[in-house]
Scaffold this motif. Structure first.
Motif, PDB file in Angstrom:
ATOM      1  N   MET A   1       2.039   3.048  13.861  1.00 30.73           N
ATOM      2  CA  MET A   1       1.014   4.166  13.617  1.00 30.73           C
ATOM      3  C   MET A   1      -0.355   3.237  12.838  1.00 30.73           C
ATOM      4  O   MET A   1      -0.161   2.463  12.211  1.00 30.73           O
ATOM      5  N   LYS A   2      -1.409   4.126  13.024  1.00 31.25           N
ATOM      6  CA  LYS A   2      -2.505   3.556  12.312  1.00 31.25           C
ATOM      7  C   LYS A   2      -2.640   4.206  10.936  1.00 31.25           C
ATOM      8  O   LYS A   2      -2.600   5.600  11.116  1.00 31.25           O
ATOM      9  N   VAL A   3      -3.127   3.757   9.922  1.00 25.57           N
ATOM     10  CA  VAL A   3      -3.037   4.413   8.750  1.00 25.57           C
ATOM     11  C   VAL A   3      -4.670   4.289   8.281  1.00 25.57           C
ATOM     12  O   VAL A   3      -5.155   3.129   8.401  1.00 25.57           O
ATOM     13  N   LEU A   4      -5.054   5.163   7.415  1.00 17.75           N
ATOM     14  CA  LEU A   4      -6.370   4.794   6.688  1.00 17.75           C
ATOM     15  C   LEU A   4      -6.236   5.032   5.219  1.00 17.75           C
ATOM     16  O   LEU A   4      -5.677   5.802   4.719  1.00 17.75           O
ATOM     17  N   VAL A   5      -6.987   4.096   4.657  1.00 12.17           N
ATOM     18  CA  VAL A   5      -7.105   4.100   3.162  1.00 12.17           C
ATOM     19  C   VAL A   5      -8.720   4.267   2.626  1.00 12.17           C
ATOM     20  O   VAL A   5      -9.570   3.460   3.287  1.00 12.17           O
ATOM     21  N   ILE A   6      -8.799   5.230   1.924  1.00 10.41           N
ATOM     22  CA  ILE A   6     -10.113   5.766   1.608  1.00 10.41           C
ATOM     23  C   ILE A   6     -10.432   4.823   0.114  1.00 10.41           C
ATOM     24  O   ILE A   6      -9.732   5.372  -0.831  1.00 10.41           O
ATOM     25  N   GLY A   7     -11.505   4.404   0.244  1.00 10.43           N
ATOM     26  CA  GLY A   7     -11.838   3.605  -1.243  1.00 10.43           C
ATOM     27  C   GLY A   7     -12.339   2.062  -0.839  1.00 10.43           C
ATOM     28  O   GLY A   7     -12.309   1.799   0.189  1.00 10.43           O
ATOM     29  N   ALA A   8     -12.767   1.505  -1.865  1.00  7.77           N
ATOM     30  CA  ALA A   8     -13.431   0.336  -1.964  1.00  7.77           C
ATOM     31  C   ALA A   8     -12.778  -0.744  -2.723  1.00  7.77           C
ATOM     32  O   ALA A   8     -13.591  -1.996  -3.198  1.00  7.77           O
ATOM     33  N   GLY A   9     -11.968  -0.414  -4.047  1.00  4.26           N
ATOM     34  CA  GLY A   9     -11.891  -1.043  -4.935  1.00  4.26           C
ATOM     35  C   GLY A   9     -10.550  -1.886  -4.857  1.00  4.26           C
ATOM     36  O   GLY A   9      -9.980  -2.111  -3.792  1.00  4.26           O
ATOM     37  N   GLY A  10     -10.118  -2.864  -6.057  1.00  7.48           N
ATOM     38  CA  GLY A  10      -9.079  -3.545  -6.075  1.00  7.48           C
ATOM     39  C   GLY A  10      -7.768  -2.550  -6.071  1.00  7.48           C
ATOM     40  O   GLY A  10      -6.830  -3.078  -4.926  1.00  7.48           O
ATOM     41  N   ARG A  11      -7.793  -1.434  -6.405  1.00  3.82           N
ATOM     42  CA  ARG A  11      -6.580  -0.552  -6.089  1.00  3.82           C
ATOM     43  C   ARG A  11      -6.318  -0.266  -4.555  1.00  3.82           C
ATOM     44  O   ARG A  11      -5.260  -0.128  -4.038  1.00  3.82           O
ATOM     45  N   GLU A  12      -7.430   0.031  -3.836  1.00  2.00           N
ATOM     46  CA  GLU A  12      -7.584   0.187  -2.472  1.00  2.00           C
ATOM     47  C   GLU A  12      -6.936  -1.069  -1.609  1.00  2.00           C
ATOM     48  O   GLU A  12      -6.231  -0.762  -0.876  1.00  2.00           O
ATOM     49  N   HIS A  13      -7.591  -2.166  -2.000  1.00  2.00           N
ATOM     50  CA  HIS A  13      -6.861  -3.413  -1.499  1.00  2.00           C
ATOM     51  C   HIS A  13      -5.558  -3.525  -1.577  1.00  2.00           C
ATOM     52  O   HIS A  13      -4.548  -3.869  -0.769  1.00  2.00           O
ATOM     53  N   ALA A  14      -4.920  -3.207  -2.809  1.00  2.00           N
ATOM     54  CA  ALA A  14      -3.462  -3.627  -3.122  1.00  2.00           C
ATOM     55  C   ALA A  14      -2.752  -2.478  -2.399  1.00  2.00           C
ATOM     56  O   ALA A  14      -1.700  -2.740  -1.766  1.00  2.00           O
ATOM     57  N   LEU A  15      -3.008  -1.158  -2.128  1.00  2.00           N
ATOM     58  CA  LEU A  15      -2.470  -0.281  -1.883  1.00  2.00           C
ATOM     59  C   LEU A  15      -2.278  -0.427  -0.103  1.00  2.00           C
ATOM     60  O   LEU A  15      -1.224  -0.306   0.502  1.00  2.00           O
ATOM     61  N   ALA A  16      -3.604  -1.090   0.160  1.00  2.00           N
ATOM     62  CA  ALA A  16      -3.687  -1.115   1.960  1.00  2.00           C
ATOM     63  C   ALA A  16      -2.860  -2.336   2.187  1.00  2.00           C
ATOM     64  O   ALA A  16      -2.231  -2.236   3.328  1.00  2.00           O
ATOM     65  N   TRP A  17      -2.841  -3.576   1.367  1.00  2.00           N
ATOM     66  CA  TRP A  17      -1.806  -4.396   1.710  1.00  2.00           C
ATOM     67  C   TRP A  17      -0.541  -4.163   1.779  1.00  2.00           C
ATOM     68  O   TRP A  17       0.262  -4.679   2.595  1.00  2.00           O
ATOM     69  N   ARG A  18      -0.137  -3.361   0.825  1.00  2.00           N
ATOM     70  CA  ARG A  18       1.403  -2.913   0.980  1.00  2.00           C
ATOM     71  C   ARG A  18       1.774  -1.809   2.113  1.00  2.00           C
ATOM     72  O   ARG A  18       2.748  -2.072   2.938  1.00  2.00           O
ATOM     73  N   LEU A  19       0.741  -1.047   2.478  1.00  2.00           N
ATOM     74  CA  LEU A  19       0.890  -0.276   3.687  1.00  2.00           C
ATOM     75  C   LEU A  19       1.022  -1.199   4.907  1.00  2.00           C
ATOM     76  O   LEU A  19       1.656  -0.819   5.792  1.00  2.00           O
ATOM     77  N   SER A  20       0.347  -2.164   4.825  1.00  2.00           N
ATOM     78  CA  SER A  20       0.233  -2.896   6.031  1.00  2.00           C
ATOM     79  C   SER A  20       1.556  -3.765   6.372  1.00  2.00           C
ATOM     80  O   SER A  20       1.919  -4.283   7.523  1.00  2.00           O
ATOM     81  N   GLN A  21       2.337  -3.822   5.107  1.00  2.00           N
ATOM     82  CA  GLN A  21       3.577  -4.438   5.577  1.00  2.00           C
ATOM     83  C   GLN A  21       4.738  -3.353   5.803  1.00  2.00           C
ATOM     84  O   GLN A  21       5.964  -3.754   5.600  1.00  2.00           O
ATOM     85  N   SER A  22       4.371  -1.843   5.854  1.00  2.00           N
ATOM     86  CA  SER A  22       5.364  -1.073   6.128  1.00  2.00           C
ATOM     87  C   SER A  22       5.758  -1.161   7.538  1.00  2.00           C
ATOM     88  O   SER A  22       5.025  -1.371   8.458  1.00  2.00           O
ATOM     89  N   ALA A  23       6.984  -0.797   7.798  1.00  2.00           N
ATOM     90  CA  ALA A  23       7.556  -1.041   9.025  1.00  2.00           C
ATOM     91  C   ALA A  23       6.688  -0.270  10.114  1.00  2.00           C
ATOM     92  O   ALA A  23       6.553  -0.911  11.223  1.00  2.00           O
ATOM     93  N   GLY A  24       6.371   1.002  10.009  1.00  2.00           N
ATOM     94  CA  GLY A  24       5.769   1.727  11.072  1.00  2.00           C
ATOM     95  C   GLY A  24       4.482   1.659  11.033  1.00  2.00           C
ATOM     96  O   GLY A  24       3.668   2.011  12.083  1.00  2.00           O
ATOM     97  N   VAL A  25       3.710   0.573  10.318  1.00  2.00           N
ATOM     98  CA  VAL A  25       2.269   0.352  10.655  1.00  2.00           C
ATOM     99  C   VAL A  25       1.647  -0.760  11.435  1.00  2.00           C
ATOM    100  O   VAL A  25       2.037  -1.817  11.285  1.00  2.00           O
TER     101      VAL A  25
END
Ligand code: AMP
Ligand code: GLY
Length: 424
Positions: A1-25
């Motif tokens: 699955m493709k996922v979208l993270v909305i935002g531009a900060g350090g929080r979004e980098h951290a959330l996107a990084w963890r999401l990118s390691q999710s099995a279904g992503v």
């Protein structure tokens, strides 16, 4: 699955990084993102601002995105979740009505009072003279908060009556913060130690993330001007097992139950900013309707659960019985900022040393951009460098070891992130 993270900060980098390691992503798109998300494997930036709802929804359709996570409060308070949901798209976060817990201080104070959730005593005002009369009666220190979103400029802890009066005059009289300050909350000053308690919520059930603590003051020893946060660590020792249970029972559970009873069930990340009083009582200082920044960086560094899977469960209302797993080690995140922040600072400075990897550390980007294949500064808070360690001092040493290898002209960072935990 493709996922979208909305935002531009350090929080979004951290959330996107963890999401990118999710099995279904298969891929994480970030709108608009920063240089960190641009360079990360399995991630792609899309140049759309966080408030361009139509363009974001078009992107979701075009790219066949299956799940969207919203980082910052502004689009949440503006109703992005309702907008995406009505269009049939899975968007993780609170509805516009539920996001009022952050979007309106008077809403959240009235809610806390009605459900008997511990917080500072307060009154709301639109009239400056009435506010001043109340301040005169209460004395100082006293806390004045703009009702609406004010990008971190809406809270003043006044230590003199004169300062309190001039804050009220600026907000209510001169409309210094625009509509956000057209109403103010004046509240009791509470002494103690602050801690951040964030939960994953599905409307009925709240599952806690590991606790954390940020450092809002710019300079060492918690001095200097207030900022968006100069560093954070997780866990926060002030939240011991007993305090954890008190926070769940006295704050989090009644909040979820109260929101549901009011017909606006809370789904998304719920951030409770707490003051732990010297008597050992947790009191709510503020709610945020999103993950913390910079708390997300150390907390995501420790998260072992599949972030997409648990957020999908939350959206489906199926969190009951879920537990989040965390690395038992401590994570310390040091924010590297542009000299001058939070006042004027330079941008566009090339950053060196980013390619020097160090085991058990991770550099999350915030105010960075790509300029002709080079990473340059593009904001006040530029990076958050996180280190993991078996103790606070080990994690701190690790983080600063990595910080020492990174540099640009006129950089600035605190040297004491984690000092409260170290002193315990
Ligand atoms: P906020 O923007 O709501 O997080 O508030 C900024 C900071 O002001 C908090 O992190 C606290 O340090 C402080 N603060 C807010 N409300 C109170 C209060 N009632 N008593 C003491 N400090 C407060
Ligand atoms: N670190 C404070 C916040 O995210 O609001």
């Amino acid at each position: 699955m493709k996922v979208l993270v909305i935002g531009a900060g350090g929080r979004e980098h951290a959330l996107a990084w963890r999401l990118s390691q999710s099995a279904g992503v298969e891929e994480v798109l970030v709108a608009p993102g920063n240089a960190g998300t641009a360079l990360e494997a399995g991630m792609r930036n899309v140049d759309i601002a966080v408030d361009e709802f139509d363009a974001l929804l078009n992107l979701v359709a075009q790219e066949k995105i299956g799940f969207t996570m919203v980082g910052p409060e502004v689009p949440l308070v503006a109703g992005i979740v309702d907008y995406f949901t009505q269009a049939g798209h899975a968007c993780f976060g609170p509805s516009q009505a539920a996001a009022q817990l952050e979007g309106s201080k008077s809403f959240s104070k009235e809610f806390l009072a009605r459900y008997d959730i511990p917080t500072a005593a307060y009154e709301s005002f639109t009239d400056a003279d009435k506010a001043k009369a109340f301040i005169h009666a209460q004395g100082v220190p006293i806390v004045i908060k703009a009702d609406g979103l004010a990008a971190g400029k809406g809270v003043v802890v006044a230590t003199s009556i004169q300062q309190a009066y001039s804050t009220v005059e600026a907000m209510l009289g001169e409309k210094a913060l625009g509509d956000a300050g057209a109403k103010v909350v004046v509240e009791e000053f509470i002494a103690g130690e602050e801690a951040t308690f964030i939960c994953l919520c599905d409307g009925k059930t709240a599952i806690p993330f590991a606790s954390s603590q940020d450092h809002k003051a710019r300079d060492d020893g918690d001095t200097g001007p207030n900022t968006g946060g100069m560093g954070a660590y997780s866990p926060a020792p002030v939240i011991d097992a007993q305090m954890h249970q008190m926070v769940m029972q006295q704050v989090i559970e009644p909040t979820l139950a109260g929101m549901a009873a009011d017909g606006i069930p809370y789904t998304g990340f719920l951030y409770a900013g707490l003051m732990i009083t010297p008597q050992g009582q947790p009191k709510v200082i503020e709610f945020n309707c999103r993950f913390g920044d910079p708390e997300a960086q150390p907390v995501m560094m420790r998260l072992q659960s599949d972030l997409l899977e648990v957020c999908q469960k939350a959206l489906a209302g199926e969190l009951a019985g879920t537990q989040l797993a965390f690395d038992s080690r401590t994570a310390v995140g040091v924010v590297m900022a542009a000299g001058g922040y939070p006042q004027a600072y330079d941008q566009g400075e090339p950053i060196s040393g980013l390619d020097k990897e160090l085991f058990d550390t991770k550099v999350f980007h915030a105010g960075t951009a790509m300029h002709a294949n080079e990473v340059v500064t593009n904001g006040g808070r530029v990076l958050c460098v996180v280190g993991l360690g078996s103790s606070v001092s080990n994690a701190q040493a690790r983080a600063y070891e990595r910080v020492d290898t990174i540099g640009w002209r006129n950089q600035y960072y605190r040297k004491d992130i984690g000092h409260r935990a170290l002193n315990r």
